[in-house]
Scaffold this motif. Structure first.
Motif, PDB file in Angstrom:
ATOM      1  N   LEU A 130      -8.283  -3.746  26.191  1.00  0.00           N
ATOM      2  CA  LEU A 130      -6.936  -3.517  26.706  1.00  0.00           C
ATOM      3  C   LEU A 130      -6.179  -2.516  25.839  1.00  0.00           C
ATOM      4  O   LEU A 130      -5.494  -1.635  26.354  1.00  0.00           O
ATOM      5  CB  LEU A 130      -6.169  -4.834  26.800  1.00  0.00           C
ATOM      6  CG  LEU A 130      -4.753  -4.738  27.354  1.00  0.00           C
ATOM      7  CD1 LEU A 130      -4.772  -4.203  28.775  1.00  0.00           C
ATOM      8  CD2 LEU A 130      -4.066  -6.068  27.294  1.00  0.00           C
ATOM      9  N   ASP A 131      -6.308  -2.644  24.523  1.00  0.00           N
ATOM     10  CA  ASP A 131      -5.646  -1.691  23.635  1.00  0.00           C
ATOM     11  C   ASP A 131      -6.173  -0.278  23.846  1.00  0.00           C
ATOM     12  O   ASP A 131      -5.401   0.687  23.862  1.00  0.00           O
ATOM     13  CB  ASP A 131      -5.838  -2.100  22.176  1.00  0.00           C
ATOM     14  CG  ASP A 131      -5.045  -3.334  21.812  1.00  0.00           C
ATOM     15  OD1 ASP A 131      -4.024  -3.598  22.482  1.00  0.00           O
ATOM     16  OD2 ASP A 131      -5.450  -4.037  20.865  1.00  0.00           O
ATOM     17  N   LEU A 145      -4.802   1.029  27.149  1.00  0.00           N
ATOM     18  CA  LEU A 145      -3.385   1.374  27.017  1.00  0.00           C
ATOM     19  C   LEU A 145      -3.196   2.670  26.255  1.00  0.00           C
ATOM     20  O   LEU A 145      -2.349   3.499  26.617  1.00  0.00           O
ATOM     21  CB  LEU A 145      -2.623   0.237  26.346  1.00  0.00           C
ATOM     22  CG  LEU A 145      -2.336  -0.979  27.216  1.00  0.00           C
ATOM     23  CD1 LEU A 145      -1.736  -2.095  26.375  1.00  0.00           C
ATOM     24  CD2 LEU A 145      -1.423  -0.622  28.357  1.00  0.00           C
ATOM     25  N   ASN A 146      -3.968   2.871  25.192  1.00  0.00           N
ATOM     26  CA  ASN A 146      -3.874   4.122  24.434  1.00  0.00           C
ATOM     27  C   ASN A 146      -4.241   5.326  25.297  1.00  0.00           C
ATOM     28  O   ASN A 146      -3.559   6.355  25.268  1.00  0.00           O
ATOM     29  CB  ASN A 146      -4.774   4.072  23.201  1.00  0.00           C
ATOM     30  CG  ASN A 146      -4.232   3.169  22.125  1.00  0.00           C
ATOM     31  OD1 ASN A 146      -3.043   2.888  22.074  1.00  0.00           O
ATOM     32  ND2 ASN A 146      -5.108   2.698  21.259  1.00  0.00           N
ATOM     33  N   ILE A 147      -5.309   5.207  26.055  1.00  0.00           N
ATOM     34  CA  ILE A 147      -5.724   6.305  26.925  1.00  0.00           C
ATOM     35  C   ILE A 147      -4.687   6.538  28.011  1.00  0.00           C
ATOM     36  O   ILE A 147      -4.329   7.689  28.320  1.00  0.00           O
ATOM     37  CB  ILE A 147      -7.121   6.013  27.519  1.00  0.00           C
ATOM     38  CG1 ILE A 147      -8.171   6.056  26.419  1.00  0.00           C
ATOM     39  CG2 ILE A 147      -7.462   7.003  28.629  1.00  0.00           C
ATOM     40  CD1 ILE A 147      -9.538   5.576  26.851  1.00  0.00           C
ATOM     41  N   GLY A 148      -4.174   5.467  28.604  1.00  0.00           N
ATOM     42  CA  GLY A 148      -3.169   5.595  29.662  1.00  0.00           C
ATOM     43  C   GLY A 148      -1.879   6.218  29.161  1.00  0.00           C
ATOM     44  O   GLY A 148      -1.305   7.090  29.816  1.00  0.00           O
ATOM     45  N   LEU A 206       3.717   1.027  31.027  1.00  0.00           N
ATOM     46  CA  LEU A 206       2.644   0.918  30.029  1.00  0.00           C
ATOM     47  C   LEU A 206       3.175   0.452  28.674  1.00  0.00           C
ATOM     48  O   LEU A 206       2.539  -0.366  28.001  1.00  0.00           O
ATOM     49  CB  LEU A 206       1.929   2.261  29.876  1.00  0.00           C
ATOM     50  CG  LEU A 206       1.001   2.654  31.017  1.00  0.00           C
ATOM     51  CD1 LEU A 206       0.521   4.092  30.827  1.00  0.00           C
ATOM     52  CD2 LEU A 206      -0.169   1.712  31.108  1.00  0.00           C
ATOM     53  N   LEU A 207       4.338   0.957  28.291  1.00  0.00           N
ATOM     54  CA  LEU A 207       4.923   0.505  27.026  1.00  0.00           C
ATOM     55  C   LEU A 207       5.373  -0.951  27.114  1.00  0.00           C
ATOM     56  O   LEU A 207       5.312  -1.686  26.124  1.00  0.00           O
ATOM     57  CB  LEU A 207       6.085   1.409  26.627  1.00  0.00           C
ATOM     58  CG  LEU A 207       5.684   2.812  26.175  1.00  0.00           C
ATOM     59  CD1 LEU A 207       6.919   3.665  25.946  1.00  0.00           C
ATOM     60  CD2 LEU A 207       4.814   2.768  24.934  1.00  0.00           C
TER      61      LEU A 207
END
Length: 91
Positions: free
Chosen positions: A4-5, A8-11, A52-53
């Protein structure tokens, strides 16, 4: 770091790049219609970034902020499109 991390970083990185590209189109757009479309896309990307944040920071407050940005973005896009097509916003 779990999956998930990483996602999220890629997104967040992809949406940030999209925001920057929309900002360039907004500033350099050859026609006013291109600039309105870039502004509308910028609003959509801002909503995606806020969501996303909100997932990253695990807070529900940002989701309400994303809803407000989406509503204001829609209203401003409709207003600008009517102004460009008709010359006035209110009939």
């Amino acid at each position: 770091m779990n999956a998930l991390d990483l996602a999220l970083n890629i997104g967040i990185g992809a949406v940030t790049l999209a925001v920057l590209l929309c900002a360039v189109r907004l500033l350099r757009g050859p026609t006013p219609t291109d600039r309105v479309l870039a502004l509308d896309t910028l609003y959509m990307n801002a909503v995606a970034l806020i969501v996303l944040l909100g997932i990253r920071w695990n807070t529900a407050l940002l989701f309400e902020g994303a809803l407000l940005v989406a509503m204001l973005g829609f209203a401003s896009t409709v207003g600008l499109a009517r102004y460009l097509s008709r010359g006035d916003v209110v009939e």
